[in-house]
Design a protein around this motif. Structure first.
Motif, PDB file in Angstrom:
ATOM      1  N   PHE A  66       0.835  -1.189   0.000  1.00  0.00           N
ATOM      2  CA  PHE A  66       0.000   0.000   0.000  1.00  0.00           C
ATOM      3  C   PHE A  66       0.877   1.248   0.000  1.00  0.00           C
ATOM      4  O   PHE A  66       1.996   1.236   0.525  1.00  0.00           O
ATOM      5  N   TYR A 119       0.669   5.376   1.202  1.00  0.00           N
ATOM      6  CA  TYR A 119      -0.049   6.363   2.000  1.00  0.00           C
ATOM      7  C   TYR A 119       0.599   7.734   1.840  1.00  0.00           C
ATOM      8  O   TYR A 119       1.808   7.843   1.610  1.00  0.00           O
ATOM      9  N   GLN A 159       0.891  11.407   4.063  1.00  0.00           N
ATOM     10  CA  GLN A 159       0.642  12.086   5.330  1.00  0.00           C
ATOM     11  C   GLN A 159       1.010  13.552   5.157  1.00  0.00           C
ATOM     12  O   GLN A 159       2.197  13.907   5.133  1.00  0.00           O
ATOM     13  N   LEU A 162      -2.684   9.596   8.347  1.00  0.00           N
ATOM     14  CA  LEU A 162      -2.328   8.924   7.103  1.00  0.00           C
ATOM     15  C   LEU A 162      -3.567   8.710   6.244  1.00  0.00           C
ATOM     16  O   LEU A 162      -4.624   8.289   6.746  1.00  0.00           O
ATOM     17  N   ILE A 200       4.770  13.428   3.744  1.00  0.00           N
ATOM     18  CA  ILE A 200       5.509  12.180   3.921  1.00  0.00           C
ATOM     19  C   ILE A 200       4.737  11.103   3.166  1.00  0.00           C
ATOM     20  O   ILE A 200       3.520  10.982   3.321  1.00  0.00           O
ATOM     21  N   LEU A 222       4.462   7.055   2.622  1.00  0.00           N
ATOM     22  CA  LEU A 222       4.844   5.805   3.279  1.00  0.00           C
ATOM     23  C   LEU A 222       4.288   4.617   2.514  1.00  0.00           C
ATOM     24  O   LEU A 222       3.149   4.644   2.044  1.00  0.00           O
ATOM     25  N   TYR A 248      -4.102  -9.747   9.124  1.00  0.00           N
ATOM     26  CA  TYR A 248      -2.729  -9.789   9.567  1.00  0.00           C
ATOM     27  C   TYR A 248      -2.130  -8.410   9.752  1.00  0.00           C
ATOM     28  O   TYR A 248      -2.550  -7.441   9.150  1.00  0.00           O
ATOM     29  N   GLU A 249      -1.063  -8.362  10.566  1.00  0.00           N
ATOM     30  CA  GLU A 249      -0.416  -7.122  10.915  1.00  0.00           C
ATOM     31  C   GLU A 249       0.222  -6.484   9.696  1.00  0.00           C
ATOM     32  O   GLU A 249       0.827  -7.169   8.880  1.00  0.00           O
ATOM     33  N   GLN A 250       0.106  -5.166   9.584  1.00  0.00           N
ATOM     34  CA  GLN A 250       0.776  -4.429   8.502  1.00  0.00           C
ATOM     35  C   GLN A 250       1.996  -3.710   9.066  1.00  0.00           C
ATOM     36  O   GLN A 250       1.989  -3.235  10.200  1.00  0.00           O
ATOM     37  N   TYR A 251       3.015  -3.632   8.226  1.00  0.00           N
ATOM     38  CA  TYR A 251       4.260  -2.966   8.589  1.00  0.00           C
ATOM     39  C   TYR A 251       4.528  -1.825   7.622  1.00  0.00           C
ATOM     40  O   TYR A 251       4.122  -1.887   6.455  1.00  0.00           O
ATOM     41  N   PHE A 252       5.206  -0.803   8.132  1.00  0.00           N
ATOM     42  CA  PHE A 252       5.441   0.402   7.345  1.00  0.00           C
ATOM     43  C   PHE A 252       6.927   0.640   7.108  1.00  0.00           C
ATOM     44  O   PHE A 252       7.768   0.311   7.967  1.00  0.00           O
ATOM     45  N   GLY A 253       7.209   1.212   5.961  1.00  0.00           N
ATOM     46  CA  GLY A 253       8.543   1.690   5.684  1.00  0.00           C
ATOM     47  C   GLY A 253       8.813   2.976   6.449  1.00  0.00           C
ATOM     48  O   GLY A 253       7.910   3.543   7.067  1.00  0.00           O
ATOM     49  N   PRO A 254      10.054   3.458   6.401  1.00  0.00           N
ATOM     50  CA  PRO A 254      10.436   4.644   7.175  1.00  0.00           C
ATOM     51  C   PRO A 254       9.899   5.947   6.602  1.00  0.00           C
ATOM     52  O   PRO A 254       9.989   6.986   7.252  1.00  0.00           O
TER      53      PRO A 254
END
Lengths: 114, 109
Positions: free
Chosen positions: A33, A35, A37, A43, A90, A92, A101-107
């Motif tokens: 995905f 996003y 911000q 977001l 920003i 992301l 399931y859990e989602q994780y984000f880039g920096p």
């Protein structure tokens, strides 16, 4: 858990130009995905990057402005086209599996348009 | 789509204090996550907690799915806890995260 990297981490661009942001995941994932911000805001989902087919865009976002590629299950790019100062945000990327399931984000990529 | 409301919008704490952040959501969910966004903009995963209670050090979270709310507890706050805390959910008929507006926490030494 997925480890996600993004390039560039930040950039300052002139209005009217385009910037491509890269997102790399350390393992194969079903869903990626993008996003946005905006300053001081939460977001907002731009689109879902689909492997092997066109991205699915959210209301208010169009392919001409934010073209997305997803050539495989670990990589995606977002291009911000014909930039204006309002695109300063920003950006992301995130990755995860459908539904539960859990989602994780880039920096994130901090973009400033002058 | 599903609505996510976070309260309070802003919280100022003295170092060592405890606090509770709340997240209300408008429909049943398959996924609920708490994130901390640090001053550099990175989102740190705190909890994946669609139901039940979890603890990680000074942080803990509880989600009461039947009543559609989740709470994030910060105990013995430290200045490094400053930042924005986001709650995000995925509705049962969806796959996309919907974010709340966030709670901005400032911990003063």
């Amino acid at each position: 858990s997925a480890v996600i990297s993004q390039k560039p981490s930040r950039d300052i661009c002139q209005r009217g130009t385009s910037l491509t942001i890269q997102c790399q995941v350390d393992s194969q994932v079903t869903m990626m995905f993008w996003y946005r911000q905006q300053p001081g805001q939460s977001l907002t989902l731009i689109a879902t990057a689909n492997q092997g087919s066109e991205a699915t865009y959210e209301s208010g976002f169009v392919i001409d402005k934010f073209p997305i590629s997803r050539p495989n299950l670990t990589f995606s790019t977002l291009t911000v086209s014909n930039m204006s100062p309002e695109d300063s945000s920003i950006y992301l990327c995130s990755a995860g599996e459908p539904r539960a399931y859990e989602q994780y984000f880039g920096p994130g990529t901090r973009l400033t348009v002058t | 789509g599903i609505q996510v409301e976070q309260s309070p919008p802003d919280l100022i704490l003295q170092e060592g204090a405890n606090s509770t952040l709340r997240c209300n959501f408008s429909d049943s969910v398959n996924n609920l996550q708490w994130f901390h966004q640090n001053p550099w903009g990175q989102l740190i995963n705190l909890f994946y907690i669609p139901s039940g209670t979890k603890q990680n050090g000074r942080l803990s979270a509880t989600t009461v799915a039947t009543e559609r709310y989740s709470l994030l507890y910060i105990s013995s706050s430290q200045t490094t806890d400053s930042g924005v805390y986001f709650c995000a959910v995925v509705g049962v008929d969806d796959y996309k995260l919907s974010f709340g507006a966030g709670t901005t926490v400032t911990v003063r030494a």
